[in-house]
Design a protein around this motif. Structure first.
Motif: not given
Length: 170
Positions: A116-119, A133-139, A144-148
């Motif tokens: 919701e916050k995009g982080v 921010p998810l935009s800095r995490m690649g992909g 969607s490529h990140l898991t806990e």
């Protein structure tokens, strides 16, 4: 010269005392690390260095010197804008200066994603939470490529995020 007195009651002399004491970094904090800034002439730029250019963090990918005749040398620097991930090129004169950054490197793990916050909320070794921010995490920027539990390398300059490396595996 005056010695730098450590907490244990021993004195330090020479270069070690210059780095630790006399108002630069108190001796009790000598083992801690902070990101550092220093002016850098583009003559000394090398591959892998992180610098601030036009208010953005950039990493040198390639550099080459061009010189014709008796004129001053120019330096063509190919760099990655670390915020957007795009490669760019700029020609600097031989007297151009930028600020070199030596960022702190943290090993973190993904705790959870807040779409919701995009982080992505990461935890460092001391379980301090860092929101990236998810935009800095690649992909594709959706996370969607990140898991806990996924390991992430995080480069920080004080509270600013310089670079994010999502490490392979879990």
């Amino acid at each position: 010269r005056k010695p730098c007195w450590l907490k244990s009651g021993t004195a330090m002399w020479g270069l070690a005392a210059g780095r630790v004491g006399f108002g630069r970094v108190p001796a009790r904090f000598a083992a801690l690390r902070w990101a550092s800034h220093e002016p850098l002439s583009m003559v000394d730029a090398r591959k892998g260095m992180v610098f601030i250019f036009e208010g953005k963090f950039c990493e040198v990918k390639d550099w080459r010197c061009t010189k014709t005749g008796r004129g001053a040398a120019n330096y063509a620097i190919v760099y990655e804008d670390l915020e957007t991930g795009k490669d760019k090129e700029h020609k600097f004169g031989s007297s151009a200066k930028v600020t070199r950054v030596e960022p702190d490197r943290l090993a973190c793990q993904v705790m959870y994603l807040n779409k919701e916050k995009g982080v992505a909320v990461l935890a460092d070794e001391d379980y301090n939470e860092v929101e990236v921010p998810l935009s800095r995490m690649g992909g594709d920027g959706s996370g969607s490529h990140l898991t806990e539990g996924r390991k992430v390398g995080l480069w920080m300059d004080a509270d600013a995020i310089v670079k994010v490396n999502v490490l392979p595996g879990k």
